[in-house]
Design a protein around this motif. Sequence first.
Motif, PDB file in Angstrom:
ATOM      1  N   THR A 145       0.865  -1.196   0.000  1.00 19.55           N
ATOM      2  CA  THR A 145       0.000   0.000   0.000  1.00 19.55           C
ATOM      3  C   THR A 145       0.893   1.236   0.000  1.00 19.55           C
ATOM      4  O   THR A 145       1.913   1.253   0.700  1.00 19.55           O
ATOM      5  N   PHE A 146       0.509   2.257  -0.767  1.00 19.06           N
ATOM      6  CA  PHE A 146       1.311   3.478  -0.817  1.00 19.06           C
ATOM      7  C   PHE A 146       0.653   4.568   0.037  1.00 19.06           C
ATOM      8  O   PHE A 146      -0.569   4.701   0.045  1.00 19.06           O
ATOM      9  N   LEU A 147       1.479   5.336   0.712  1.00 23.45           N
ATOM     10  CA  LEU A 147       0.967   6.428   1.538  1.00 23.45           C
ATOM     11  C   LEU A 147       1.757   7.701   1.241  1.00 23.45           C
ATOM     12  O   LEU A 147       2.980   7.729   1.413  1.00 23.45           O
ATOM     13  N   GLY A 148       1.032   8.731   0.771  1.00 20.85           N
ATOM     14  CA  GLY A 148       1.685  10.019   0.510  1.00 20.85           C
ATOM     15  C   GLY A 148       1.611  10.894   1.756  1.00 20.85           C
ATOM     16  O   GLY A 148       2.024  10.492   2.852  1.00 20.85           O
ATOM     17  N   GLY A 149       1.024  12.086   1.603  1.00 21.18           N
ATOM     18  CA  GLY A 149       0.881  12.978   2.754  1.00 21.18           C
ATOM     19  C   GLY A 149      -0.168  12.505   3.739  1.00 21.18           C
ATOM     20  O   GLY A 149      -0.293  13.054   4.835  1.00 21.18           O
ATOM     21  N   GLY A 150      -0.979  11.510   3.368  1.00 20.33           N
ATOM     22  CA  GLY A 150      -1.994  10.965   4.278  1.00 20.33           C
ATOM     23  C   GLY A 150      -3.134  11.935   4.540  1.00 20.33           C
ATOM     24  O   GLY A 150      -3.793  11.860   5.576  1.00 20.33           O
ATOM     25  N   THR A 151      -3.399  12.840   3.592  1.00 19.54           N
ATOM     26  CA  THR A 151      -4.445  13.850   3.821  1.00 19.54           C
ATOM     27  C   THR A 151      -5.772  13.494   3.154  1.00 19.54           C
ATOM     28  O   THR A 151      -6.691  14.299   3.146  1.00 19.54           O
ATOM     29  N   ASN A 152      -5.844  12.292   2.583  1.00 23.96           N
ATOM     30  CA  ASN A 152      -7.111  11.897   1.972  1.00 23.96           C
ATOM     31  C   ASN A 152      -7.403  10.420   2.199  1.00 23.96           C
ATOM     32  O   ASN A 152      -7.993   9.775   1.354  1.00 23.96           O
ATOM     33  N   ALA A 183      -6.222  16.475  -7.498  1.00 22.51           N
ATOM     34  CA  ALA A 183      -6.628  17.460  -6.493  1.00 22.51           C
ATOM     35  C   ALA A 183      -6.760  18.854  -7.107  1.00 22.51           C
ATOM     36  O   ALA A 183      -6.042  19.203  -8.047  1.00 22.51           O
ATOM     37  N   GLY A 184      -7.678  19.612  -6.565  1.00 26.15           N
ATOM     38  CA  GLY A 184      -7.887  20.954  -7.082  1.00 26.15           C
ATOM     39  C   GLY A 184      -8.979  21.673  -6.339  1.00 26.15           C
ATOM     40  O   GLY A 184      -9.394  21.245  -5.261  1.00 26.15           O
ATOM     41  N   VAL A 185      -9.431  22.759  -6.937  1.00 26.88           N
ATOM     42  CA  VAL A 185     -10.468  23.563  -6.283  1.00 26.88           C
ATOM     43  C   VAL A 185     -11.709  23.633  -7.168  1.00 26.88           C
ATOM     44  O   VAL A 185     -11.634  23.426  -8.385  1.00 26.88           O
TER      45      VAL A 185
HETATM   46  C1  FAD Z   1      -7.685  20.467   5.416  1.00 30.68           C
HETATM   47  C2  FAD Z   1      -7.740  19.752   4.084  1.00 30.68           C
HETATM   48  C3  FAD Z   1      -8.174  20.440   2.966  1.00 30.68           C
HETATM   49  C4  FAD Z   1      -8.224  19.798   1.717  1.00 30.68           C
HETATM   50  N1  FAD Z   1      -8.641  20.502   0.632  1.00 30.68           N
HETATM   51  C5  FAD Z   1      -8.651  19.903  -0.583  1.00 30.68           C
HETATM   52  C6  FAD Z   1      -9.057  20.642  -1.749  1.00 30.68           C
HETATM   53  O1  FAD Z   1      -9.371  21.815  -1.695  1.00 30.68           O
HETATM   54  N2  FAD Z   1      -9.070  19.981  -2.938  1.00 30.68           N
HETATM   55  C7  FAD Z   1      -8.694  18.661  -3.057  1.00 30.68           C
HETATM   56  O2  FAD Z   1      -8.701  18.130  -4.175  1.00 30.68           O
HETATM   57  N3  FAD Z   1      -8.332  17.942  -1.966  1.00 30.68           N
HETATM   58  C8  FAD Z   1      -8.285  18.525  -0.740  1.00 30.68           C
HETATM   59  N4  FAD Z   1      -7.922  17.796   0.365  1.00 30.68           N
HETATM   60  C9  FAD Z   1      -7.668  16.352   0.218  1.00 30.68           C
HETATM   61  C10 FAD Z   1      -6.213  15.966  -0.038  1.00 30.68           C
HETATM   62  O3  FAD Z   1      -5.339  16.960   0.416  1.00 30.68           O
HETATM   63  C11 FAD Z   1      -5.912  15.688  -1.511  1.00 30.68           C
HETATM   64  O4  FAD Z   1      -6.704  14.640  -2.010  1.00 30.68           O
HETATM   65  C12 FAD Z   1      -4.443  15.319  -1.717  1.00 30.68           C
HETATM   66  O5  FAD Z   1      -4.148  15.392  -3.097  1.00 30.68           O
HETATM   67  C13 FAD Z   1      -4.031  13.950  -1.222  1.00 30.68           C
HETATM   68  O6  FAD Z   1      -2.614  13.871  -1.306  1.00 30.68           O
HETATM   69  P1  FAD Z   1      -1.775  13.007  -0.291  1.00 30.68           P
HETATM   70  O7  FAD Z   1      -0.343  13.096  -0.668  1.00 30.68           O
HETATM   71  O8  FAD Z   1      -2.092  13.391   1.100  1.00 30.68           O
HETATM   72  O9  FAD Z   1      -2.332  11.563  -0.626  1.00 30.68           O
HETATM   73  P2  FAD Z   1      -2.688  10.377   0.400  1.00 30.68           P
HETATM   74  O10 FAD Z   1      -3.831  10.817   1.256  1.00 30.68           O
HETATM   75  O11 FAD Z   1      -1.471   9.900   1.076  1.00 30.68           O
HETATM   76  O12 FAD Z   1      -3.190   9.258  -0.615  1.00 30.68           O
HETATM   77  C14 FAD Z   1      -4.378   9.364  -1.360  1.00 30.68           C
HETATM   78  C15 FAD Z   1      -4.495   8.094  -2.232  1.00 30.68           C
HETATM   79  O13 FAD Z   1      -3.451   8.083  -3.186  1.00 30.68           O
HETATM   80  C16 FAD Z   1      -2.597   6.945  -3.034  1.00 30.68           C
HETATM   81  N5  FAD Z   1      -1.238   7.461  -3.274  1.00 30.68           N
HETATM   82  C17 FAD Z   1      -0.655   8.532  -2.673  1.00 30.68           C
HETATM   83  N6  FAD Z   1       0.528   8.806  -3.241  1.00 30.68           N
HETATM   84  C18 FAD Z   1       0.695   7.885  -4.233  1.00 30.68           C
HETATM   85  C19 FAD Z   1       1.709   7.665  -5.196  1.00 30.68           C
HETATM   86  N7  FAD Z   1       2.795   8.440  -5.270  1.00 30.68           N
HETATM   87  N8  FAD Z   1       1.567   6.636  -6.077  1.00 30.68           N
HETATM   88  C20 FAD Z   1       0.463   5.851  -6.042  1.00 30.68           C
HETATM   89  N9  FAD Z   1      -0.532   6.021  -5.148  1.00 30.68           N
HETATM   90  C21 FAD Z   1      -0.415   7.022  -4.254  1.00 30.68           C
HETATM   91  C22 FAD Z   1      -2.846   6.436  -1.630  1.00 30.68           C
HETATM   92  O14 FAD Z   1      -2.643   5.028  -1.542  1.00 30.68           O
HETATM   93  C23 FAD Z   1      -4.323   6.801  -1.443  1.00 30.68           C
HETATM   94  O15 FAD Z   1      -5.136   5.829  -2.068  1.00 30.68           O
HETATM   95  C24 FAD Z   1      -7.847  18.431   1.619  1.00 30.68           C
HETATM   96  C25 FAD Z   1      -7.398  17.739   2.752  1.00 30.68           C
HETATM   97  C26 FAD Z   1      -7.328  18.400   3.972  1.00 30.68           C
HETATM   98  C27 FAD Z   1      -6.831  17.642   5.180  1.00 30.68           C
END
Ligand code: FAD
Length: 305
Positions: free
Chosen positions: A56-63, A136-138
């Motif tokens: 399983t892959f984990l990036g910033g963990g924000t989604n 991701a976007g707005v």
């Molecule tokens: C306060 C807050 C506000 C937010 N606002 C927005 C917003 O305005 N718009 C928006 O679109 N999102 C928003 N988000 C959601 C989130 O930030 C985005 O979806 C973001 O792009 C997720 O990136 P991440 O690195 O945290 O991915 P993660 O949460 O780590 O992973 C998301 C998914 O992608 C997979 N993954 C991650 N990295 C990789 C990689 N390199 N290769 C393959 N798979 C991978 C993971 O397994 C998981 O399934 C917000 C989140 C928070 C906490």
Amino acid sequence: MKTGNSQVREPYCSYSLSGLNSWKVGGKADFFCQPENKEEIFYYLQWARKQNRLVTFLGGGTNVLISDKGIEGLVIGLQKLKTFREWEEADRLHINALAGVSKSQIMQIFLKHKLAPALFLCGLPGDVGGGVVMNAGVGQDIFPKEFKDIVDWIRVIKEDKIVLIKKEEIKWEYRLSKGWGPGLIYEVGMSWPVEPLPDVQERLKNMALKRTQSQPLQSASCGSVFKNPLTGEKSGALIEQCGLKGYQIGQACISKKHANFIVNMGGATAIDIHQLIQYTRKTVQEKYNILLEPEVKYLGRWDDN
Ligand SMILES: Cc1cc2nc3c(=O)[nH]c(=O)nc-3n(C[C@H](O)[C@H](O)[C@H](O)COP(=O)(O)OP(=O)(O)OC[C@H]3O[C@@H](n4cnc5c(N)ncnc54)[C@H](O)[C@@H]3O)c2cc1C
């Protein structure tokens, strides 16, 4: 194990993931590693293959919503893939970034050049790799407004090779990209015309202010829990109209500030959040006959919930 000149450490066993996601919940990874380069990624993928373990892959963990029962197999954390490069060529600013570079770092580069992508990247948490996965976007009416608009190509690690995938080969959807997996997005190539916006600072300030005014940014959350329905309604408005703002299960609560956010009030568990997600879906479906689709990705052992 040695790759080139460096010594790669074996994955950690039973590694807590609650500090590695923005909801601050979830159990442990059976095994966990944080590779710093592609050689280490290949090593860990081979390690998992040999032991027949899920990856399983984990990036910033924000989604992500990580199960309280943890994640089976090997979790590859991408947080240490931090290298990026920027340069100008043929009137475009180019940025190549490894998956673990944060979106805010990319935003800062565009901002330094006063370029439009800084606007949609403003306040987006997490990493570049996760940004491509989630497109991701707005929602605002600006251009560019999501990753699709700035990505030229990605490099994806698939088992023992790296594949270059061009933007046109990716199937971009609302808060999702397809057509590149399965694999690990290792590197992202982005570019934008060098056409500075004189008022970029001002607009950025307004966008940041809008976020602070409308979102519970002081609390642990994963941003919007549900995608907006394709029929045009806003999930947050539907949830609010069901009277669910402030509704709580355990320590998970539907934010009073923004109904599409579920916040961790302190000691929430992943199951509290999951149950609140299910309750919200059921309530909205009963009232509006619309089944909300979670934007957040469930990771780990969820089968028996
Ligand atoms: C306060 C807050 C506000 C937010 N606002 C927005 C917003 O305005 N718009 C928006 O679109 N999102 C928003 N988000 C959601 C989130 O930030 C985005 O979806 C973001 O792009 C997720 O990136 P991440 O690195 O945290 O991915 P993660 O949460 O780590 O992973 C998301 C998914 O992608 C997979 N993954 C991650 N990295 C990789 C990689 N390199 N290769 C393959 N798979 C991978 C993971 O397994 C998981 O399934 C917000 C989140 C928070 C906490």
